[in-house]
Motif scaffolding. Sequence first.
Motif, mmCIF file in Angstrom:
data_model
loop_
_atom_site.group_PDB
_atom_site.id
_atom_site.type_symbol
_atom_site.label_atom_id
_atom_site.label_comp_id
_atom_site.label_asym_id
_atom_site.label_seq_id
_atom_site.Cartn_x
_atom_site.Cartn_y
_atom_site.Cartn_z
ATOM 1 N N ASN A 112 -14.324 4.802 -5.279
ATOM 2 C CA ASN A 112 -14.781 4.172 -4.037
ATOM 3 C C ASN A 112 -13.673 4.031 -2.995
ATOM 4 O O ASN A 112 -13.926 3.612 -1.872
ATOM 5 N N VAL A 113 -12.438 4.330 -3.399
ATOM 6 C CA VAL A 113 -11.309 4.244 -2.463
ATOM 7 C C VAL A 113 -10.755 5.640 -2.232
ATOM 8 O O VAL A 113 -10.230 6.278 -3.148
ATOM 9 N N THR A 114 -10.894 6.131 -1.015
ATOM 10 C CA THR A 114 -10.478 7.487 -0.666
ATOM 11 C C THR A 114 -8.975 7.679 -0.854
ATOM 12 O O THR A 114 -8.176 6.808 -0.503
ATOM 13 N N HIS A 115 -8.590 8.817 -1.427
ATOM 14 C CA HIS A 115 -7.167 9.184 -1.498
ATOM 15 C C HIS A 115 -6.955 10.328 -0.521
ATOM 16 O O HIS A 115 -7.677 11.331 -0.548
ATOM 17 N N VAL A 116 -5.964 10.170 0.349
ATOM 18 C CA VAL A 116 -5.755 11.136 1.424
ATOM 19 C C VAL A 116 -5.504 12.550 0.908
ATOM 20 O O VAL A 116 -5.800 13.533 1.581
ATOM 21 N N SER A 117 -4.967 12.682 -0.325
ATOM 22 C CA SER A 117 -4.704 14.007 -0.900
ATOM 23 C C SER A 117 -5.798 14.454 -1.862
ATOM 24 O O SER A 117 -5.722 15.532 -2.439
ATOM 25 N N GLY A 118 -6.780 13.587 -2.077
ATOM 26 C CA GLY A 118 -7.885 13.954 -2.951
ATOM 27 C C GLY A 118 -7.660 13.667 -4.414
ATOM 28 O O GLY A 118 -8.563 13.800 -5.236
ATOM 29 N N ARG A 119 -6.446 13.272 -4.810
ATOM 30 C CA ARG A 119 -6.167 12.949 -6.209
ATOM 31 C C ARG A 119 -5.007 11.959 -6.293
ATOM 32 O O ARG A 119 -4.151 11.904 -5.391
ATOM 33 N N VAL A 120 -4.990 11.177 -7.369
ATOM 34 C CA VAL A 120 -3.928 10.192 -7.570
ATOM 35 C C VAL A 120 -2.759 10.846 -8.306
ATOM 36 O O VAL A 120 -2.908 11.287 -9.445
ATOM 37 N N SER A 121 -1.607 10.939 -7.630
ATOM 38 C CA SER A 121 -0.411 11.527 -8.235
ATOM 39 C C SER A 121 0.824 10.850 -7.631
ATOM 40 O O SER A 121 1.271 11.215 -6.543
ATOM 41 N N PRO A 122 1.356 9.817 -8.300
ATOM 42 C CA PRO A 122 2.512 9.097 -7.768
ATOM 43 C C PRO A 122 3.671 10.004 -7.364
ATOM 44 O O PRO A 122 4.264 9.818 -6.297
ATOM 45 N N LYS A 123 3.988 10.988 -8.203
ATOM 46 C CA LYS A 123 5.118 11.884 -7.900
ATOM 47 C C LYS A 123 4.860 12.654 -6.608
ATOM 48 O O LYS A 123 5.715 12.717 -5.723
ATOM 49 N N SER A 124 3.677 13.198 -6.471
ATOM 50 C CA SER A 124 3.315 13.957 -5.271
ATOM 51 C C SER A 124 3.299 13.060 -4.043
ATOM 52 O O SER A 124 3.793 13.435 -2.971
ATOM 53 N N ASP A 125 2.746 11.854 -4.188
ATOM 54 C CA ASP A 125 2.672 10.916 -3.064
ATOM 55 C C ASP A 125 4.060 10.543 -2.556
ATOM 56 O O ASP A 125 4.308 10.504 -1.350
ATOM 57 N N VAL A 126 4.962 10.260 -3.494
ATOM 58 C CA VAL A 126 6.340 9.906 -3.115
ATOM 59 C C VAL A 126 6.999 11.076 -2.391
ATOM 60 O O VAL A 126 7.665 10.902 -1.366
ATOM 61 N N GLU A 127 6.802 12.272 -2.913
ATOM 62 C CA GLU A 127 7.433 13.456 -2.324
ATOM 63 C C GLU A 127 6.925 13.741 -0.918
ATOM 64 O O GLU A 127 7.686 14.197 -0.064
ATOM 65 N N ILE A 128 5.628 13.469 -0.664
ATOM 66 C CA ILE A 128 5.079 13.689 0.688
ATOM 67 C C ILE A 128 5.767 12.782 1.693
ATOM 68 O O ILE A 128 6.232 13.225 2.750
ATOM 69 N N VAL A 129 5.858 11.501 1.367
ATOM 70 C CA VAL A 129 6.496 10.541 2.265
ATOM 71 C C VAL A 129 7.975 10.860 2.413
ATOM 72 O O VAL A 129 8.523 10.898 3.526
ATOM 73 N N GLU A 130 8.627 11.100 1.294
ATOM 74 C CA GLU A 130 10.062 11.372 1.295
ATOM 75 C C GLU A 130 10.399 12.614 2.123
ATOM 76 O O GLU A 130 11.378 12.620 2.889
ATOM 77 N N LEU A 131 9.589 13.667 1.991
ATOM 78 C CA LEU A 131 9.851 14.908 2.728
ATOM 79 C C LEU A 131 9.775 14.685 4.235
ATOM 80 O O LEU A 131 10.593 15.224 4.984
ATOM 81 N N GLU A 132 8.803 13.889 4.681
ATOM 82 C CA GLU A 132 8.680 13.629 6.116
ATOM 83 C C GLU A 132 9.891 12.868 6.647
ATOM 84 O O GLU A 132 10.366 13.129 7.757
ATOM 85 N N LEU A 133 10.415 11.947 5.848
ATOM 86 C CA LEU A 133 11.617 11.204 6.246
ATOM 87 C C LEU A 133 12.817 12.149 6.308
ATOM 88 O O LEU A 133 13.642 12.077 7.218
ATOM 89 N N ILE A 134 12.898 13.051 5.321
ATOM 90 C CA ILE A 134 13.995 14.024 5.272
ATOM 91 C C ILE A 134 13.944 14.965 6.476
ATOM 92 O O ILE A 134 14.972 15.227 7.122
ATOM 93 N N LEU A 135 12.772 15.474 6.805
ATOM 94 C CA LEU A 135 12.622 16.398 7.942
ATOM 95 C C LEU A 135 12.976 15.713 9.260
ATOM 96 O O LEU A 135 13.628 16.304 10.125
ATOM 97 N N ALA A 136 12.549 14.455 9.403
ATOM 98 C CA ALA A 136 12.864 13.713 10.625
ATOM 99 C C ALA A 136 14.364 13.481 10.731
ATOM 100 O O ALA A 136 14.960 13.607 11.806
ATOM 101 N N ASP A 137 15.015 13.178 9.589
ATOM 102 C CA ASP A 137 16.462 12.957 9.579
ATOM 103 C C ASP A 137 17.223 14.249 9.881
ATOM 104 O O ASP A 137 18.235 14.231 10.586
ATOM 105 N N ALA A 138 16.737 15.369 9.349
ATOM 106 C CA ALA A 138 17.398 16.658 9.569
ATOM 107 C C ALA A 138 17.452 16.974 11.066
ATOM 108 O O ALA A 138 18.459 17.483 11.577
ATOM 109 N N GLU A 139 16.373 16.647 11.757
ATOM 110 C CA GLU A 139 16.322 16.881 13.203
ATOM 111 C C GLU A 139 17.321 15.991 13.931
ATOM 112 O O GLU A 139 18.028 16.445 14.842
ATOM 113 N N GLN A 140 17.408 14.741 13.504
ATOM 114 C CA GLN A 140 18.354 13.789 14.112
ATOM 115 C C GLN A 140 19.797 14.247 13.924
ATOM 116 O O GLN A 140 20.601 14.219 14.854
ATOM 117 N N VAL A 141 20.115 14.662 12.689
ATOM 118 C CA VAL A 141 21.485 15.089 12.364
ATOM 119 C C VAL A 141 21.854 16.349 13.134
ATOM 120 O O VAL A 141 22.964 16.471 13.665
#
Length: 367
Positions: A112-141
């Motif tokens: 009953n609770v939608t998951h934005v990726s369609g499945r529950v995967s803590p490792k994948s979820d962490v990596e999605i957020v982490e990658l966006e932070l890394i990409l934003a930082d790469a641009e800043q640097v």
Amino acid sequence: MPLQCGIVGLPNVGKSTIFNALTKSYSAEAQNYPFCTIDPNVGVVAVPDVRFDYLVKIVEPKSSVPVAVEFVDIAGLVKGASQGEGLGNKFLDHIRKVNAILHVVRCFGDENVTHVSGRVSPKSDVEIVELELILADAEQVEKRLQNLVKKKKSGDKEALLLCGILERVQTTLAAGKPASAAGLNADEKELIKDLALLSLKPVLFIGNIDESLIATPEKSPEFAELLQVAAERGAEAVPLSGKIESEIGQLTPEEEKEFLAELGLKEPGLNRVIREAYKLLGYITFFTAGEVEVRAWNIVNGSTAPQAAGTIHSDIERGFIRAEVTPYAAVHEFGTQKKAQEAGKLRLEGKEYIMQDGDVVYFRFNV
């Protein structure tokens, strides 16, 4: 000094539910659809501390002030945020302003609770957020390095030093690792502080687990996966159930005790989250205790006695003479601060003294 933690994660992982339970405000809308939170909600929460509670009990002051942490509920991030997807740059800008990140990760299944990726995967979820932070930082640097090119060529010492640090960070980011993995020391971090790199901020993972497993989180395969992810990053992961914490937040103290006992818990999971968040920021607590006020003060671990005095008032730091220190452990052992001092536990410390967590202090000064 303000201690600010940003609550982040993918949409629909329980961020706003946990924020509401933390702050007991229920001001953040919590619904089953992405981007329910758009503008960040802010709440101030006292840090649970049995030492502070004990001092208030034995001193019975006219007023008491605990240490507090400010929590910011930030909109859910999606893949592509660094390129403007979802709330994109607005989301990332909100994270830049906080001191540390509380990364909420979904560790429960619910059709009953939608998951934005369609499945529950803590490792994948962490990596999605982490990658966006890394990409934003790469641009800043990259932008900062380009701005330093001319100065570096001219032999400018500061530019050479900064380039050396940023190139190490750039190499780390290019390898898909957060800036925190670049091995920078405190001085190097201070030199690039103005960049407010997202992946350099300390992180605490919060596993939002199924309510049926709250007393036995080790039985949750999703939380076990999150623990492994956290360990790989040298971070901590705390289990809690957003649903249960939300219920606890609406009970009276007596009802809360009964409810926790039924669940087999000693305290709400959020108490540990608050304490871990405080620790994550690198702070310790000292106390001042008198008939007028008992107060907890936060200082950076490693601060000297005069620096601690300065958190109370700059005049006390400027005119510092000595610190009269009684360890909290001694106060608790002998029952009161006075009895601990009579037992010889009071120490007189000078300007070089490094404050310890739990010191009960009276500062002597003259201006």
